[in-house]
Design a protein around this motif. Structure first.
Motif, short mmCIF file in Angstrom:
data_model
loop_
_atom_site.label_atom_id
_atom_site.label_comp_id
_atom_site.label_asym_id
_atom_site.label_seq_id
_atom_site.Cartn_x
_atom_site.Cartn_y
_atom_site.Cartn_z
N HIS A 144 -4.17 -0.12 -0.44
CA HIS A 144 -3.41 -1.27 -0.33
C HIS A 144 -3.82 -2.09 1.08
CE1 HIS A 144 -0.51 -1.44 -3.83
NE2 HIS A 144 -1.59 -0.50 -4.12
N HIS A 145 -3.85 -3.27 1.09
CA HIS A 145 -3.75 -4.02 2.47
C HIS A 145 -2.34 -4.19 3.07
CE1 HIS A 145 -5.47 -8.09 4.74
NE2 HIS A 145 -4.50 -7.19 5.60
N ILE A 146 -2.14 -3.36 4.03
CA ILE A 146 -0.82 -3.47 4.45
C ILE A 146 -0.87 -4.08 6.01
CG2 ILE A 146 1.31 -2.11 5.52
CD1 ILE A 146 0.33 -1.97 2.42
N ALA A 147 0.01 -4.99 6.17
CA ALA A 147 -0.10 -5.89 7.61
C ALA A 147 1.04 -5.96 8.17
CB ALA A 147 -0.62 -7.11 7.24
N PRO A 148 1.00 -5.92 9.54
CA PRO A 148 2.33 -5.97 10.61
C PRO A 148 2.68 -7.38 10.55
CG PRO A 148 0.62 -5.29 11.81
CD PRO A 148 -0.02 -5.21 10.42
N LYS A 149 3.70 -7.89 10.36
CA LYS A 149 4.20 -9.42 10.76
C LYS A 149 5.21 -9.35 11.66
CE LYS A 149 1.01 -11.32 8.02
NZ LYS A 149 -0.23 -12.13 8.48
N PRO A 150 5.62 -10.40 12.31
CA PRO A 150 7.00 -10.46 13.39
C PRO A 150 8.25 -9.84 12.20
CG PRO A 150 5.40 -12.27 13.55
CD PRO A 150 4.88 -11.52 12.29
N TYR A 151 8.47 -8.87 12.94
CA TYR A 151 9.65 -8.07 12.14
C TYR A 151 9.77 -7.54 10.76
CZ TYR A 151 11.51 -9.84 16.73
OH TYR A 151 11.52 -9.97 18.02
N LYS A 152 8.42 -7.54 10.11
CA LYS A 152 8.21 -6.93 9.00
C LYS A 152 7.07 -6.53 8.52
CE LYS A 152 7.14 -11.68 7.04
NZ LYS A 152 7.78 -12.77 6.07
N ILE A 153 6.88 -5.65 7.50
CA ILE A 153 5.60 -5.09 7.36
C ILE A 153 5.23 -5.77 5.67
CG2 ILE A 153 4.15 -3.13 6.88
CD1 ILE A 153 5.02 -3.54 9.70
N VAL A 154 4.17 -6.06 5.46
CA VAL A 154 3.93 -6.84 4.22
C VAL A 154 2.55 -6.13 3.39
CG1 VAL A 154 3.10 -8.85 3.28
CG2 VAL A 154 4.62 -9.13 5.31
N ASP A 155 2.94 -6.10 2.21
CA ASP A 155 1.80 -5.45 1.29
C ASP A 155 1.11 -6.58 0.84
OD1 ASP A 155 0.21 -4.54 -0.63
OD2 ASP A 155 1.38 -2.87 -1.34
N GLY B 181 11.39 4.54 5.65
CA GLY B 181 10.38 3.36 5.16
C GLY B 181 8.83 3.65 5.26
N ILE B 182 8.56 4.55 6.24
CA ILE B 182 7.53 4.76 6.63
C ILE B 182 6.39 5.53 5.63
CG2 ILE B 182 7.76 7.31 7.90
CD1 ILE B 182 5.36 4.18 8.94
N ASP B 183 7.21 6.50 4.71
CA ASP B 183 6.67 7.13 3.58
C ASP B 183 5.97 6.32 2.54
OD1 ASP B 183 7.15 9.51 4.75
OD2 ASP B 183 9.00 10.07 3.44
N GLU B 184 6.63 5.10 2.35
CA GLU B 184 6.10 4.25 1.21
C GLU B 184 5.17 3.38 1.92
OE1 GLU B 184 5.68 1.96 -2.13
OE2 GLU B 184 6.91 3.84 -1.83
N ILE B 185 5.03 3.00 3.13
CA ILE B 185 3.86 2.63 3.84
C ILE B 185 2.89 3.32 3.76
CG2 ILE B 185 3.01 1.57 6.23
CD1 ILE B 185 6.02 0.75 6.72
N LEU B 186 2.78 4.51 4.31
CA LEU B 186 1.58 5.43 4.24
C LEU B 186 1.29 5.72 2.79
CD1 LEU B 186 2.85 8.42 6.73
CD2 LEU B 186 1.93 6.06 7.33
N LYS B 187 2.23 5.90 1.81
CA LYS B 187 1.51 5.83 0.44
C LYS B 187 0.80 4.92 0.02
CE LYS B 187 4.09 5.05 -2.99
NZ LYS B 187 4.96 5.27 -4.06
N ARG B 188 1.27 3.45 0.26
CA ARG B 188 0.57 2.48 -0.09
C ARG B 188 -0.95 2.51 0.58
NH1 ARG B 188 3.94 -2.30 -2.10
NH2 ARG B 188 5.90 -1.28 -2.89
N ILE B 189 -0.91 2.67 1.93
CA ILE B 189 -2.26 2.67 2.58
C ILE B 189 -3.14 3.61 1.99
CG2 ILE B 189 -3.43 3.21 4.77
CD1 ILE B 189 -0.92 2.14 6.21
#
Length: 361
Positions: A151-162, A139-147
């Motif tokens: 994109h505004h990527i934010a950590p939330k309790p037990y999930k990562i949100v775009d 899942g990290i590749d998608e997060i890094l690509k969006r960053i």
């Protein structure tokens, strides 16, 4: 007075001097690229060195600026650093950094607070590129690509949100290095810093153990970790051990106990990261004769290192309202801990957008 007590007194003076300074925007213009890397260098090991070399290789004509915390010499986990920041800066310059600036006082802040400060520093430095080490997980590749798409990527309790697309892009928790990346994205978005295509994501190398490195320092035996750190790091560590200058794990016990035993309930409740329940538990269980007794009275927080952070706050008792004011003004002063040469320093001064630049003394 001990070395640690002297450091804390000096840093408390710097903290309040900074608090009384106003940010002075500089209108200077520079076409040089600046790479800003936040890392604690506790101590600088081959993982840090690999990240630095990768970024410098990609942009060889850029200024490489390391942001190294910081006031009170306490890590993001609230634990005393191995070496004071000016020595950590010395190592960084010796292995390739052009400039080292002082980062925020992580040990007395919550993770969201110091992440915001670091991002405000990136903005103040007019940062062009931000190298960050990451651990490859699902899942990290998608997060890094969006960053890097901005994109505004934010950590939330037990999930990562775009937050740009209102999607949950990962369910579950991220490990520390990967979590920091999403936290930076969140804080940079909040301050309006455009980070599209600015991150340089560097896969973490294997074979570096922070636990083994810390054990080697405490035992003054580097045989098992000689391949984990640049030779300069080991050279400086041996020098500082010989000079009895290692500060890892050393606290101002007298100050901690004095705060815990003598502050009123109201004053304890007002401290950063404290609440009424924590303050009440300390008041109800005092007096404390030693740190172990005090730690047993500190309620467990969300972080596994919460007790260490509380000790650092009792050691450097600053109210949350003052910390909030400090964050609002940060960085009122950009303090240079070390620099490669005068030419690098002049290029740096022309690049950043804050006129308040001082050399650490």
């Amino acid at each position: 007075m001990s070395q640690v007590s002297n450091i804390l007194m000096h840093d408390m003076e710097l903290f309040f001097n900074d608090l009384n300074e106003d940010y002075k925007f500089s209108g200077t213009v520079s076409d040089i690229n600046l790479i800003a890397d936040f890392t604690e260098y506790n101590p600088l090991h081959n993982g840090h060195f690999h990240c630095m070399k990768t970024a410098k290789h990609m942009f060889p004509k850029s200024l490489f600026v390391a942001i190294v915390p910081g006031l009170f010499e306490r890590s993001g986990r609230g634990i005393p650093y191995i070496l004071p920041r000016q020595i950590r800066a010395e190592i960084a310059i010796s292995v390739g950094a052009d400039i080292v600036v002082e980062g925020p006082p992580m040990g007395i802040m919550g993770s969201g607070q110091y992440s915001l400060c670091l991002c405000k520093m990136f903005k103040a430095l007019n940062t062009d590129f931000i190298p960050r080490g990451y651990k490859p997980v699902e899942g990290i590749d998608e997060i890094l690509k969006r960053i890097n798409m901005g994109h505004h990527i934010a950590p939330k309790p037990y999930k990562i949100v775009d937050k740009t697309t209102n999607e949950v892009i990962l369910r579950g928790k991220l490990e520390e290095d990967n979590y920091v990346i999403t936290s930076f994205s969140n804080s940079l978005s909040k301050i309006g810093f455009d980070y599209k295509d600015k991150f340089i994501f560097v896969e973490r190398i294997e074979g570096v153990s922070g636990t083994l490195i810390r054990e080697s320092i405490l035992n003054d035996n580097f045989d098992d970790v000689v391949d984990m750190m640049p030779p300069k790091t080991i050279e400086v560590l041996k020098r500082e051990i010989k000079n009895d200058a290692i500060i890892y794990g050393i606290r101002d016990i007298e100050k901690i106990l004095d705060t815990a035993n003598n502050y009123s309930l109201e004053d304890l409740s007002a401290l950063n990261l404290f609440n009424d329940k924590l303050a009440r538990n300390i008041v109800d269980n005092r007096p404390f004769d030693n740190i172990d007794e005090l730690q047993n009275a500190i309620l467990q927080g969300f972080s596994s290192h919460f007790r260490q952070r509380v000790l650092s706050i009792l050691e450097n008792p600053i109210p949350k309202k003052v910390i909030s004011n400090y964050i609002d003004r940060y960085p009122s002063v950009i303090r240079v801990l070390g620099y490669k040469n005068d030419d690098c320093l002049e290029k740096f001064k022309k690049k950043v957008n804050n006129e308040n630049i001082s050399l650490f003394r």
